[in-house]
Design an enzyme around this catalytic site. Structure first.
Site, PDB file in Angstrom:
ATOM      1  N   HIS A 122       0.864  -1.186   0.000  1.00  0.00           N
ATOM      2  CA  HIS A 122       0.000   0.000   0.000  1.00  0.00           C
ATOM      3  C   HIS A 122       0.901   1.236   0.000  1.00  0.00           C
ATOM      4  O   HIS A 122       2.015   1.193   0.511  1.00  0.00           O
ATOM      5  CB  HIS A 122      -0.847  -0.050   1.277  1.00  0.00           C
ATOM      6  CG  HIS A 122      -1.870   1.025   1.415  1.00  0.00           C
ATOM      7  ND1 HIS A 122      -1.565   2.303   1.821  1.00  0.00           N
ATOM      8  CD2 HIS A 122      -3.218   1.009   1.226  1.00  0.00           C
ATOM      9  CE1 HIS A 122      -2.665   3.025   1.876  1.00  0.00           C
ATOM     10  NE2 HIS A 122      -3.689   2.265   1.516  1.00  0.00           N
ATOM     11  N   ASP A 199       3.460  -4.478   7.673  1.00  0.00           N
ATOM     12  CA  ASP A 199       2.229  -3.700   7.595  1.00  0.00           C
ATOM     13  C   ASP A 199       1.094  -4.673   7.917  1.00  0.00           C
ATOM     14  O   ASP A 199       0.711  -5.506   7.092  1.00  0.00           O
ATOM     15  CB  ASP A 199       2.080  -3.122   6.180  1.00  0.00           C
ATOM     16  CG  ASP A 199       0.790  -2.331   6.014  1.00  0.00           C
ATOM     17  OD1 ASP A 199      -0.095  -2.436   6.882  1.00  0.00           O
ATOM     18  OD2 ASP A 199       0.664  -1.625   4.999  1.00  0.00           O
ATOM     19  N   GLN A 202      -4.095  -5.094   7.167  1.00  0.00           N
ATOM     20  CA  GLN A 202      -5.097  -6.069   6.717  1.00  0.00           C
ATOM     21  C   GLN A 202      -4.919  -7.395   7.452  1.00  0.00           C
ATOM     22  O   GLN A 202      -5.904  -8.048   7.794  1.00  0.00           O
ATOM     23  CB  GLN A 202      -4.977  -6.298   5.202  1.00  0.00           C
ATOM     24  CG  GLN A 202      -5.173  -5.055   4.340  1.00  0.00           C
ATOM     25  CD  GLN A 202      -6.628  -4.586   4.257  1.00  0.00           C
ATOM     26  OE1 GLN A 202      -7.561  -5.331   4.594  1.00  0.00           O
ATOM     27  NE2 GLN A 202      -6.833  -3.362   3.818  1.00  0.00           N
ATOM     28  N   LYS A 225      -9.875  -0.356  10.573  1.00  0.00           N
ATOM     29  CA  LYS A 225     -10.108  -1.618   9.844  1.00  0.00           C
ATOM     30  C   LYS A 225     -10.402  -2.753  10.833  1.00  0.00           C
ATOM     31  O   LYS A 225     -10.862  -3.820  10.440  1.00  0.00           O
ATOM     32  CB  LYS A 225      -8.894  -1.979   8.995  1.00  0.00           C
ATOM     33  CG  LYS A 225      -8.642  -0.953   7.882  1.00  0.00           C
ATOM     34  CD  LYS A 225      -7.564  -1.436   6.952  1.00  0.00           C
ATOM     35  CE  LYS A 225      -6.888  -0.304   6.210  1.00  0.00           C
ATOM     36  NZ  LYS A 225      -7.682   0.267   5.128  1.00  0.00           N
ATOM     37  N   CYS A 364      -4.696   2.542  -3.624  1.00  0.00           N
ATOM     38  CA  CYS A 364      -3.406   3.015  -3.064  1.00  0.00           C
ATOM     39  C   CYS A 364      -2.330   1.957  -3.236  1.00  0.00           C
ATOM     40  O   CYS A 364      -1.548   1.674  -2.313  1.00  0.00           O
ATOM     41  CB  CYS A 364      -3.536   3.389  -1.586  1.00  0.00           C
ATOM     42  SG  CYS A 364      -4.640   4.758  -1.303  1.00  0.00           S
TER      43      CYS A 364
HETATM   44  N1  PMP Z   1      -1.591  -0.602   4.538  1.00  0.00           N
HETATM   45  C1  PMP Z   1      -2.601  -1.327   4.030  1.00  0.00           C
HETATM   46  C2  PMP Z   1      -2.323  -2.713   3.536  1.00  0.00           C
HETATM   47  C3  PMP Z   1      -3.874  -0.784   3.978  1.00  0.00           C
HETATM   48  O1  PMP Z   1      -4.886  -1.499   3.458  1.00  0.00           O
HETATM   49  C4  PMP Z   1      -4.104   0.529   4.459  1.00  0.00           C
HETATM   50  C5  PMP Z   1      -5.471   1.169   4.424  1.00  0.00           C
HETATM   51  N2  PMP Z   1      -6.095   1.117   3.173  1.00  0.00           N
HETATM   52  C6  PMP Z   1      -3.021   1.223   4.998  1.00  0.00           C
HETATM   53  C7  PMP Z   1      -1.781   0.625   5.023  1.00  0.00           C
HETATM   54  C8  PMP Z   1      -3.155   2.617   5.531  1.00  0.00           C
HETATM   55  O2  PMP Z   1      -3.901   2.651   6.697  1.00  0.00           O
HETATM   56  P1  PMP Z   1      -4.377   4.033   7.311  1.00  0.00           P
HETATM   57  O3  PMP Z   1      -4.876   4.870   6.185  1.00  0.00           O
HETATM   58  O4  PMP Z   1      -5.424   3.656   8.264  1.00  0.00           O
HETATM   59  O5  PMP Z   1      -3.192   4.642   7.959  1.00  0.00           O
END
Ligand code: PMP
Length: 406
Positions: A122, A199, A202, A225, A364
């Site tokens: 991401h 990370d 998920q 999430k 993203c």
């Molecule tokens: N990493 C992953 C794999 C994600 O799915 C997301 C959220 N879409 C993020 C990072 C970023 O998380 P946040 O916007 O809550 O900081």
């Protein structure tokens, strides 16, 4: 027994309609819905127990501080971390990874050093490393997924060189649902003295996580999430990295003393928590994690595995649908495009008419989109409250979209 009907009843939003159809919420990968206990905890905090934390000596501040600090313990338990002093509270994964990039990586890395990333990352686990590339000449080394969307552990291990200073990798892809064998990567990285940042945005949602067992150095999670409020989150940092890391943001709470000439810092984890935090968001986050643990992470994972297998078999029956990635070792997250070139946004608009909420776009994940050769996909992502019936509604809505666009 896993009682999905009872679980659904805990989430008030799931009983609403969208366009006169029952809501089928398949966008939990972007942000999950909140159970009533979380909503109640937020209301209680603001209506009866609100004050700033840490600094006051009055009753309300003590109550708020206690509730806020309890969340550190809850997160440690959720992640299988023995020492809660290694949990830094923050606003989410984006903040957590940036803190590591600025506070740990920047002071330690030089031109020519390498960071290994998977192509599935991401942007939150890419852009902070691009900062190091732009500003310090650090090289980013990318590991591709195979044709099924799986990431071969061996390829990650082979990407390690004497110049590798960090592996930054997701546990579960937010686009493909692919699961990564973090433990195997950590085992191999440790033998070569390479720290691993995971990370877990998920991953921690869909499977039980024991960070001590995984053996990673950093593990980032994001509250919204995990059925908690947005603006809450945490990162686990192991003791060695904690000792090496510099504070990223300066301000109140993270200091011991400040004078005109010098500053001394608080002990970790407070050293890395500057300013007034998301007090109520964090309290709500703790309640959300308690809720998940009350149901049981094994039970949630088993329910979602069943949904995943069912969705995979039903989606693969639509021969005009290009589902990205076919690996079975995945979480219940599906990205697809449709033959006849209906744009992902058009498909999601049709699905919305049927009450089905999915996400459309690049998610993203620019490098993965390039790797897949698509500019956008539709993504259906499942959570603990989804059902097989909802998979059927998705399939019917997709068939309708196909009829319209074919
Ligand atoms: N990493 C992953 C794999 C994600 O799915 C997301 C959220 N879409 C993020 C990072 C970023 O998380 P946040 O916007 O809550 O900081």
């Amino acid at each position: 027994m896993y009682d999905v009907t009872a679980i659904r009843a805990d989430f008030p939003i799931l009983s609403r309609t969208i366009n006169d159809k029952p809501l089928v919420y398949l966008d939990s990968g972007a942000s999950a819905q909140k159970p009533q206990v979380v909503i109640d905890a937020i209301t209680l905090a603001y209506s009866h127990e609100y004050a700033n934390v840490h600094r006051g000596l009055h009753t309300l501040s003590n109550i708020a501080t206690e509730k806020y600090e309890d969340v550190r313990t809850i997160i440690a338990r959720f992640l299988g971390v023995a020492d809660e002093g290694q949990i830094i509270l923050n606003s989410g994964t984006t903040e957590g990874i940036n803190m590591v990039a600025y506070g740990w990586a920047m002071p330690r890395m030089q031109a020519g050093d390498e960071i290994v990333l998977s192509v599935m990352e991401h942007h939150a686990n890419i852009v902070p490393w691009h900062f190091l590339r732009e500003r310090q000449g650090v090289a980013l080394k990318w590991v591709d997924v195979d044709a099924t969307g799986a990431l071969e552990t061996q390829k990650v291990i082979e990407a390690i060189t004497p110049k590798t200073k960090l592996i930054a990798i997701t546990q579960v892809s937010n686009v493909l649902g692919t699961k990564v064998d973090i433990k195997a990567i950590c085992d191999a990285a440790r033998m070569q003295g390479v720290p691993v940042l995971v990370d877990g945005s998920q991953g921690a949602v869909h499977m039980p996580v024991n960070v001590d067992d995984l053996g990673c150095d950093f593990y980032a999670i994001t509250g919204h999430k995990l059925y908690g409020p947005s603006g809450s989150g945490a990162i686990y940092v192991n003791k060695d990295r904690l000792a090496e890391m510099r504070p990223f943001m300066g301000g109140g709470d993270m200091i011991r003393e400040v004078s005109k000439d010098e500053v001394t810092y608080n002990d970790p984890p407070m050293k890395f928590e500057a300013g007034t935090p998301g007090i109520v968001q964090t309290i709500g986050f703790g309640v959300a994690l308690e809720y998940m643990m009350g149901i049981g992470m094994e039970a949630i994972a088993a329910h979602e595995d069943d949904l995943c297998a069912y969705a995979q078999s039903r989606l693969s029956g639509l021969n005009w649908l290009n589902v990205q990635g076919s690996t079975a070792d995945k979480a219940a997250i599906f990205s697809f495009t449709m033959e006849g070139a209906a744009h992902a946004h058009d498909i999601s608009t049709i699905l919305d008419k049927k009450g089905v909420a999915v996400r459309a776009g690049h998610h993203c994940a620019g490098p993965l989109m390039d790797h897949l050769g698509v500019s956008a996909t539709c993504r259906a992502s499942f959570g603990m409250y989804n059902t097989r019936d909802e998979v059927d509604v998705l399939i019917d809505a997709l068939e309708l979209a196909h009829d319209l666009f074919a």
